[in-house]
Write a protein that holds these residues in place. Sequence first.
Motif, PDB file in Angstrom:
ATOM      1  N   LEU A 292     -21.165 -46.843  19.265  1.00 35.15           N
ATOM      2  CA  LEU A 292     -19.845 -46.896  19.553  1.00 35.15           C
ATOM      3  C   LEU A 292     -18.752 -47.619  18.242  1.00 35.15           C
ATOM      4  CD1 LEU A 292     -19.249 -46.131  23.192  1.00 35.15           C
ATOM      5  CD2 LEU A 292     -19.009 -44.683  21.394  1.00 35.15           C
ATOM      6  N   GLN A 295     -19.649 -46.656  14.799  1.00 35.24           N
ATOM      7  CA  GLN A 295     -19.654 -45.303  14.730  1.00 35.24           C
ATOM      8  C   GLN A 295     -19.476 -44.726  13.317  1.00 35.24           C
ATOM      9  OE1 GLN A 295     -17.026 -41.702  16.191  1.00 35.24           O
ATOM     10  NE2 GLN A 295     -16.656 -43.201  17.257  1.00 35.24           N
ATOM     11  N   ARG A 296     -18.594 -45.318  12.479  1.00 39.36           N
ATOM     12  CA  ARG A 296     -18.161 -44.950  11.299  1.00 39.36           C
ATOM     13  C   ARG A 296     -19.803 -44.551  10.114  1.00 39.36           C
ATOM     14  NH1 ARG A 296     -15.760 -47.074   6.659  1.00 39.36           N
ATOM     15  NH2 ARG A 296     -15.726 -49.251   7.601  1.00 39.36           N
ATOM     16  N   PHE A 298     -22.751 -45.182  11.507  1.00 40.69           N
ATOM     17  CA  PHE A 298     -23.722 -44.381  11.956  1.00 40.69           C
ATOM     18  C   PHE A 298     -23.719 -42.891  11.715  1.00 40.69           C
ATOM     19  CE2 PHE A 298     -24.152 -41.527  15.866  1.00 40.69           C
ATOM     20  CZ  PHE A 298     -25.613 -41.754  15.956  1.00 40.69           C
ATOM     21  N   VAL A 299     -22.369 -42.350  11.800  1.00 37.22           N
ATOM     22  CA  VAL A 299     -22.310 -40.696  11.383  1.00 37.22           C
ATOM     23  C   VAL A 299     -22.589 -40.571   9.619  1.00 37.22           C
ATOM     24  CG1 VAL A 299     -20.524 -38.925  11.223  1.00 37.22           C
ATOM     25  CG2 VAL A 299     -20.582 -40.596  13.007  1.00 37.22           C
TER      26      VAL A 299
END
Lengths: 307, 297
Positions: A292, A295-296, A298-299
Amino acid sequence: MMVEKTPALDTFTYGALIFGIALVGFPIFYAIIAATLPIEEVSRVPMPLIPGDQLFHNIREAWSRGDLGTQLFNSFIMASGITFGKIIVSLFGAFSIVYFDYRLRTFVFATVFCTLMLPVEVRILPTYEMAANLFGPLQGVWDALGLNGLVSWFAGHDIQVKLEFSLLDSYAGLILPLTASATCTFLFRQFFLTIPEELCEAAKMDGASPMTFFWRILLPLSKTNIAALVVIEFVYGWNQYLWPLLITTDSKMTTAVIGLKHLLPSPEDPPDWHIAMAGALIVVLPPVLVVLFMQRWFVKGLVEREK
Amino acid sequence: MIKKRSYFKTRTLAYFLILPQILITLTFFYWPAAQGLLSSFQLSDPFGLHTRFVWFDNYISLFKDPLYLKSIVTTLVFSSSVAAVSICCGLFLATMANRALRMTTVTRTLLIWPYAIAPAISGVLWLFLLHPSYGVVAIALENWFGLDWDPLLESSHAMVLIVLASSWKNISYNFVFFLAGLQAVPHSLIEAAAMDGASPFRRFWTITFPLLSPTMFFVTVMTIIFSFFESFGIIHTVTQGGPGGSTNILVYKVYQDGFIGLNLGSSSAQSVVLMSLIILITVLQFKYVERKVQYTG
């Protein structure tokens, strides 16, 4: 993207989204509620959907009953070891493949790349045997060369040399076999290939050694890629199941994801689902937080790995 | 292979840098794989004292074994169900999130986190939801439909349980890829179709969906690999292959026969079958990716 005005469809869109999010969230919502209830409430049929006040009590109970302190520590060491190891090994590997020219380069790259097709699930037993005795293959060489005779002659009496080095029940055993990664090496290789040639030329002209170029230029440029891989590999390492299951027999070396099984109530036990759910929440918390908050990256990392 | 115009000349350093990678892959990947291949052609007693070379006997008895054939069918049913459920849900949610412009980031945050949950724990959460005596879903099924729900004793119910637990975990992964794929669809195409009077549904099926086909292919491959291999944790915590072998998928059977049952020959043969399968999938994937590159470039 909205091209024209479609109020009915928009209402449906938002409705479906909210419904979908609620549905996906329900299992964890239900687990959170269960983790806050005392046993009389959690075993009532149907279980009430209003949170109780027993959360800390249940967490403490799960913590001591499942020895979660030790297990979370083990999981943490394993996950960070795998993350760090994979990234370092892949960075060096990709640097070697891209920035040097040697005869075995293509062969080496193919060797690393083909490990994609050998997940641990298809080589369970032999990998376990390898970890049980890292020197197993060397023993064959030793025996074949008749070195036992040589050693016995040298010592003056009969000696049987057994080469043994076991990785079972050790952090090295949990981490090392999982640090080779085709995907990470491939990702770094693709990234290094996009770095302008001029950078390397300039560095060479300034008399920088290969390692100076690596530490001072390549590494800082790879920051975003590294951040993305940290998230993905940490989650991967934390959630490993089959390998820790094989290699650990000592309960002091178990990881949290595997240990959770022991908190599940069996048919003979009292239905301690509130304890099991409290334990499950603690175990999922670290990777969920990592995903979480990062996230940036991770994606970006997930989608890049596809290419 | 592609290489840099400007590179370093020191060979020793290059070998030194690649050495850790090579050592690990040889020790933990290639040597064990070779050992597995070798022992799939051998017959040995449980203590490993006597081994005999038997050529393809292990494979022949494997494909004559009704339990193995049943396990193949179970795996196919399981992975196609997981693929169907998680791809449909992932695509649907991504399409909706892509339409809801103002909510895209929020939706992503709210849908992404199941990715971080270990398969084994996803299994535990769903076991609780669907538990015959305490699970809320089981009780609802019984009260509303009069269904005697028991995944611990009933084969088809156990299958539904592991399919749900696996699909749930996979939805977020598929969602991320479909959303990225949808955001890459050129806006101008959609606008042009809208001006020609195509309805949103028609635009989706005739423009967006075909453009998504590479993503669709990739996601399908990844979901199948996931359900073949990584679902091991779910099976091991929730059903242990039961009841009556109804959830004994191939990867769990390898573990049970080899690690628990110590039937080396059969387990190695099963490993080699799985290995050939994943090699086939990987080769197919790269073939397809290459074709995609030719189309666009």
